[in-house]
Motif scaffolding. Structure first.
Motif, PDB file in Angstrom:
ATOM      1  N   TRP A  80       0.859  -1.192   0.000  1.00 27.69           N
ATOM      2  CA  TRP A  80       0.000   0.000   0.000  1.00 27.69           C
ATOM      3  C   TRP A  80       0.890   1.235   0.000  1.00 27.69           C
ATOM      4  O   TRP A  80       1.937   1.252   0.639  1.00 27.69           O
ATOM      5  CB  TRP A  80      -0.874   0.060   1.264  1.00 27.69           C
ATOM      6  CG  TRP A  80      -1.822  -1.075   1.444  1.00 27.69           C
ATOM      7  CD1 TRP A  80      -3.101  -1.176   0.969  1.00 27.69           C
ATOM      8  CD2 TRP A  80      -1.592  -2.268   2.200  1.00 27.69           C
ATOM      9  NE1 TRP A  80      -3.665  -2.368   1.371  1.00 27.69           N
ATOM     10  CE2 TRP A  80      -2.769  -3.055   2.131  1.00 27.69           C
ATOM     11  CE3 TRP A  80      -0.496  -2.772   2.925  1.00 27.69           C
ATOM     12  CZ2 TRP A  80      -2.893  -4.299   2.748  1.00 27.69           C
ATOM     13  CZ3 TRP A  80      -0.615  -4.005   3.537  1.00 27.69           C
ATOM     14  CH2 TRP A  80      -1.790  -4.757   3.451  1.00 27.69           C
ATOM     15  N   MET A  81       0.458   2.269  -0.691  1.00 33.28           N
ATOM     16  CA  MET A  81       1.142   3.555  -0.570  1.00 33.28           C
ATOM     17  C   MET A  81       0.775   4.120   0.803  1.00 33.28           C
ATOM     18  O   MET A  81      -0.320   3.870   1.307  1.00 33.28           O
ATOM     19  CB  MET A  81       0.682   4.524  -1.667  1.00 33.28           C
ATOM     20  CG  MET A  81       1.008   4.064  -3.078  1.00 33.28           C
ATOM     21  SD  MET A  81       2.720   3.510  -3.269  1.00 33.28           S
ATOM     22  CE  MET A  81       3.612   5.050  -3.043  1.00 33.28           C
ATOM     23  N   LEU A  82       1.670   4.899   1.391  1.00 32.56           N
ATOM     24  CA  LEU A  82       1.430   5.441   2.733  1.00 32.56           C
ATOM     25  C   LEU A  82       0.171   6.321   2.746  1.00 32.56           C
ATOM     26  O   LEU A  82      -0.536   6.392   3.751  1.00 32.56           O
ATOM     27  CB  LEU A  82       2.652   6.231   3.208  1.00 32.56           C
ATOM     28  CG  LEU A  82       2.718   6.545   4.709  1.00 32.56           C
ATOM     29  CD1 LEU A  82       2.723   5.277   5.559  1.00 32.56           C
ATOM     30  CD2 LEU A  82       3.948   7.373   5.041  1.00 32.56           C
ATOM     31  N   GLU A  83      -0.126   6.966   1.601  1.00 28.48           N
ATOM     32  CA  GLU A  83      -1.326   7.824   1.499  1.00 28.48           C
ATOM     33  C   GLU A  83      -2.616   7.031   1.714  1.00 28.48           C
ATOM     34  O   GLU A  83      -3.653   7.588   2.060  1.00 28.48           O
ATOM     35  CB  GLU A  83      -1.410   8.489   0.100  1.00 28.48           C
ATOM     36  CG  GLU A  83      -0.363   9.531  -0.166  1.00 28.48           C
ATOM     37  CD  GLU A  83       0.936   8.932  -0.690  1.00 28.48           C
ATOM     38  OE1 GLU A  83       0.941   7.726  -1.021  1.00 28.48           O
ATOM     39  OE2 GLU A  83       1.943   9.650  -0.730  1.00 28.48           O
ATOM     40  N   GLN A  84      -2.558   5.707   1.474  1.00 26.47           N
ATOM     41  CA  GLN A  84      -3.753   4.872   1.614  1.00 26.47           C
ATOM     42  C   GLN A  84      -4.037   4.476   3.064  1.00 26.47           C
ATOM     43  O   GLN A  84      -5.093   3.937   3.360  1.00 26.47           O
ATOM     44  CB  GLN A  84      -3.611   3.602   0.761  1.00 26.47           C
ATOM     45  CG  GLN A  84      -3.592   3.870  -0.736  1.00 26.47           C
ATOM     46  CD  GLN A  84      -3.354   2.580  -1.507  1.00 26.47           C
ATOM     47  OE1 GLN A  84      -2.246   2.040  -1.549  1.00 26.47           O
ATOM     48  NE2 GLN A  84      -4.407   2.055  -2.102  1.00 26.47           N
ATOM     49  N   LEU A  85      -3.060   4.732   3.946  1.00 24.38           N
ATOM     50  CA  LEU A  85      -3.246   4.400   5.363  1.00 24.38           C
ATOM     51  C   LEU A  85      -4.167   5.427   6.018  1.00 24.38           C
ATOM     52  O   LEU A  85      -3.900   6.621   5.980  1.00 24.38           O
ATOM     53  CB  LEU A  85      -1.881   4.381   6.079  1.00 24.38           C
ATOM     54  CG  LEU A  85      -1.871   3.988   7.555  1.00 24.38           C
ATOM     55  CD1 LEU A  85      -2.381   2.569   7.781  1.00 24.38           C
ATOM     56  CD2 LEU A  85      -0.459   4.129   8.132  1.00 24.38           C
ATOM     57  N   ARG A  86      -5.261   4.954   6.587  1.00 19.03           N
ATOM     58  CA  ARG A  86      -6.256   5.856   7.171  1.00 19.03           C
ATOM     59  C   ARG A  86      -6.167   5.923   8.706  1.00 19.03           C
ATOM     60  O   ARG A  86      -6.368   6.961   9.310  1.00 19.03           O
ATOM     61  CB  ARG A  86      -7.678   5.394   6.777  1.00 19.03           C
ATOM     62  CG  ARG A  86      -7.980   5.582   5.300  1.00 19.03           C
ATOM     63  CD  ARG A  86      -8.248   7.065   5.011  1.00 19.03           C
ATOM     64  NE  ARG A  86      -8.202   7.345   3.584  1.00 19.03           N
ATOM     65  CZ  ARG A  86      -7.163   7.804   2.936  1.00 19.03           C
ATOM     66  NH1 ARG A  86      -6.037   8.038   3.566  1.00 19.03           N
ATOM     67  NH2 ARG A  86      -7.210   8.059   1.649  1.00 19.03           N
ATOM     68  N   GLN A  87      -5.882   4.766   9.320  1.00 19.69           N
ATOM     69  CA  GLN A  87      -5.876   4.753  10.789  1.00 19.69           C
ATOM     70  C   GLN A  87      -4.895   3.709  11.320  1.00 19.69           C
ATOM     71  O   GLN A  87      -4.771   2.617  10.776  1.00 19.69           O
ATOM     72  CB  GLN A  87      -7.284   4.425  11.308  1.00 19.69           C
ATOM     73  CG  GLN A  87      -7.443   4.600  12.813  1.00 19.69           C
ATOM     74  CD  GLN A  87      -8.833   4.143  13.267  1.00 19.69           C
ATOM     75  OE1 GLN A  87      -9.092   2.954  13.427  1.00 19.69           O
ATOM     76  NE2 GLN A  87      -9.738   5.097  13.435  1.00 19.69           N
ATOM     77  N   VAL A  88      -4.202   4.089  12.403  1.00 19.68           N
ATOM     78  CA  VAL A  88      -3.297   3.178  13.108  1.00 19.68           C
ATOM     79  C   VAL A  88      -3.847   3.069  14.531  1.00 19.68           C
ATOM     80  O   VAL A  88      -3.935   4.071  15.246  1.00 19.68           O
ATOM     81  CB  VAL A  88      -1.853   3.728  13.130  1.00 19.68           C
ATOM     82  CG1 VAL A  88      -0.933   2.800  13.907  1.00 19.68           C
ATOM     83  CG2 VAL A  88      -1.338   3.948  11.714  1.00 19.68           C
ATOM     84  N   ASN A  89      -4.231   1.871  14.918  1.00 20.13           N
ATOM     85  CA  ASN A  89      -4.857   1.672  16.230  1.00 20.13           C
ATOM     86  C   ASN A  89      -3.921   0.861  17.122  1.00 20.13           C
ATOM     87  O   ASN A  89      -3.633  -0.304  16.847  1.00 20.13           O
ATOM     88  CB  ASN A  89      -6.193   0.935  16.048  1.00 20.13           C
ATOM     89  CG  ASN A  89      -6.999   0.852  17.338  1.00 20.13           C
ATOM     90  OD1 ASN A  89      -6.466   1.046  18.429  1.00 20.13           O
ATOM     91  ND2 ASN A  89      -8.280   0.572  17.215  1.00 20.13           N
ATOM     92  N   GLY A  90      -3.445   1.504  18.198  1.00 21.70           N
ATOM     93  CA  GLY A  90      -2.531   0.831  19.131  1.00 21.70           C
ATOM     94  C   GLY A  90      -3.237  -0.037  20.166  1.00 21.70           C
ATOM     95  O   GLY A  90      -2.583  -0.618  21.032  1.00 21.70           O
ATOM     96  N   ILE A  91      -4.570  -0.100  20.109  1.00 16.13           N
ATOM     97  CA  ILE A  91      -5.428  -0.951  20.950  1.00 16.13           C
ATOM     98  C   ILE A  91      -5.506  -0.508  22.410  1.00 16.13           C
ATOM     99  O   ILE A  91      -6.574  -0.324  22.956  1.00 16.13           O
ATOM    100  CB  ILE A  91      -5.045  -2.456  20.882  1.00 16.13           C
ATOM    101  CG1 ILE A  91      -4.983  -2.926  19.411  1.00 16.13           C
ATOM    102  CG2 ILE A  91      -5.997  -3.326  21.691  1.00 16.13           C
ATOM    103  CD1 ILE A  91      -6.290  -2.854  18.651  1.00 16.13           C
ATOM    104  N   ASP A  92      -4.345  -0.301  23.071  1.00 17.54           N
ATOM    105  CA  ASP A  92      -4.365   0.062  24.497  1.00 17.54           C
ATOM    106  C   ASP A  92      -3.328   1.146  24.784  1.00 17.54           C
ATOM    107  O   ASP A  92      -2.126   0.890  24.719  1.00 17.54           O
ATOM    108  CB  ASP A  92      -4.078  -1.174  25.355  1.00 17.54           C
ATOM    109  CG  ASP A  92      -4.364  -0.931  26.835  1.00 17.54           C
ATOM    110  OD1 ASP A  92      -4.394   0.250  27.254  1.00 17.54           O
ATOM    111  OD2 ASP A  92      -4.561  -1.909  27.574  1.00 17.54           O
ATOM    112  N   PRO A  93      -3.782   2.384  25.108  1.00 18.99           N
ATOM    113  CA  PRO A  93      -2.833   3.475  25.358  1.00 18.99           C
ATOM    114  C   PRO A  93      -2.177   3.411  26.737  1.00 18.99           C
ATOM    115  O   PRO A  93      -1.253   4.166  27.030  1.00 18.99           O
ATOM    116  CB  PRO A  93      -3.708   4.726  25.242  1.00 18.99           C
ATOM    117  CG  PRO A  93      -5.076   4.271  25.630  1.00 18.99           C
ATOM    118  CD  PRO A  93      -5.182   2.836  25.189  1.00 18.99           C
ATOM    119  N   ASN A  94      -2.655   2.496  27.594  1.00 20.97           N
ATOM    120  CA  ASN A  94      -2.188   2.475  28.992  1.00 20.97           C
ATOM    121  C   ASN A  94      -1.181   1.375  29.315  1.00 20.97           C
ATOM    122  O   ASN A  94      -0.674   1.295  30.423  1.00 20.97           O
ATOM    123  CB  ASN A  94      -3.390   2.328  29.936  1.00 20.97           C
ATOM    124  CG  ASN A  94      -4.389   3.461  29.742  1.00 20.97           C
ATOM    125  OD1 ASN A  94      -3.995   4.623  29.690  1.00 20.97           O
ATOM    126  ND2 ASN A  94      -5.659   3.122  29.584  1.00 20.97           N
TER     127      ASN A  94
END
Length: 204
Positions: A80-94
């Motif tokens: 994928w081109m980086l422009e196609q990346l919409r969201q990065v979810n780290g699941i747990d911020p704590n």
């Protein structure tokens, strides 16, 4: 040579690309395989890799790379081109969690990294790359620990240490220059006084 160095050399270098980071992953949820899909290629390792082209303007992309059991080589899969990346979810911020999701324009993958620290390093590189190569439409980073987004990223600290090393080196060179300057002045003074002494001795 470790796996990441081998991937960089085999997959990206021949295409005039530079690998910036990679993370070894497994799917959190198994993909449903059709009943008729028999004779698969067996077990494999999966890596999510971040790379950038050496040609200007630089293009960054995310590539899924696989290594099948019994093989020493790597195979480029989806890219994928980086422009196609919409969201990065780290699941747990704590807490340090190895789980993460990547949402693209046309795909959604749920992953588990081999370790939480490997995921953290990859996220830091990914975040930095998005800031650097995407002028607008940057992906949303959600549920990520502050150390991934903040100023204490490994990239910043590496840059800081390089900057301070350069400053120390130039300072040392300046001091050395000053010392050399002073030594030259002293040599000149000694030369003059020796000349005067010689002239005086000659008169006597």
């Amino acid at each position: 040579m470790n796996a990441k160095s081998a991937i960089s050399k085999e997959i990206f270098a021949p295409h005039d690309e530079r690998m910036l980071g990679a993370v070894q992953v497994k799917r959190r949820t198994k993909k449903k395989i059709p009943f008729l899909a028999t004779g698969g290629q067996g077990e494999y390792l999966t890596y999510i890799c971040l790379s950038v082209t050496n040609k200007k303007p630089a293009q960054a992309s995310i590539t899924k790379v696989k290594q099948f059991e019994g093989s020493t080589s790597f195979v480029r899969r989806t890219q994928w081109m980086l422009e196609q990346l919409r969201q990065v979810n780290g699941i747990d911020p704590n807490r340090d969690s190895p789980e993460f999701d990547l949402l693209f324009e046309n795909a959604f993958d749920q992953w588990v990294a081999s370790t939480a620290s490997e995921k953290c390093t990859f996220f830091q590189v990914l975040h930095h790359t998005c800031q650097r190569y995407l002028a607008d439409k940057k992906p949303e980073f959600i549920n990520c620990q502050s150390k991934i987004m903040g100023g204490n990223s490994i990239l910043h600290s590496a840059a800081d240490s390089v900057t301070s090393a350069v400053q120390k080196a130039s300072q040392a060179l300046n001091e050395r220059g000053e010392r050399l300057g002073r030594a030259e002045e002293k040599t000149e003074e000694l030369k003059n006084s020796a000349q005067q002494f010689a002239e005086t001795a000659h008169k006597v």
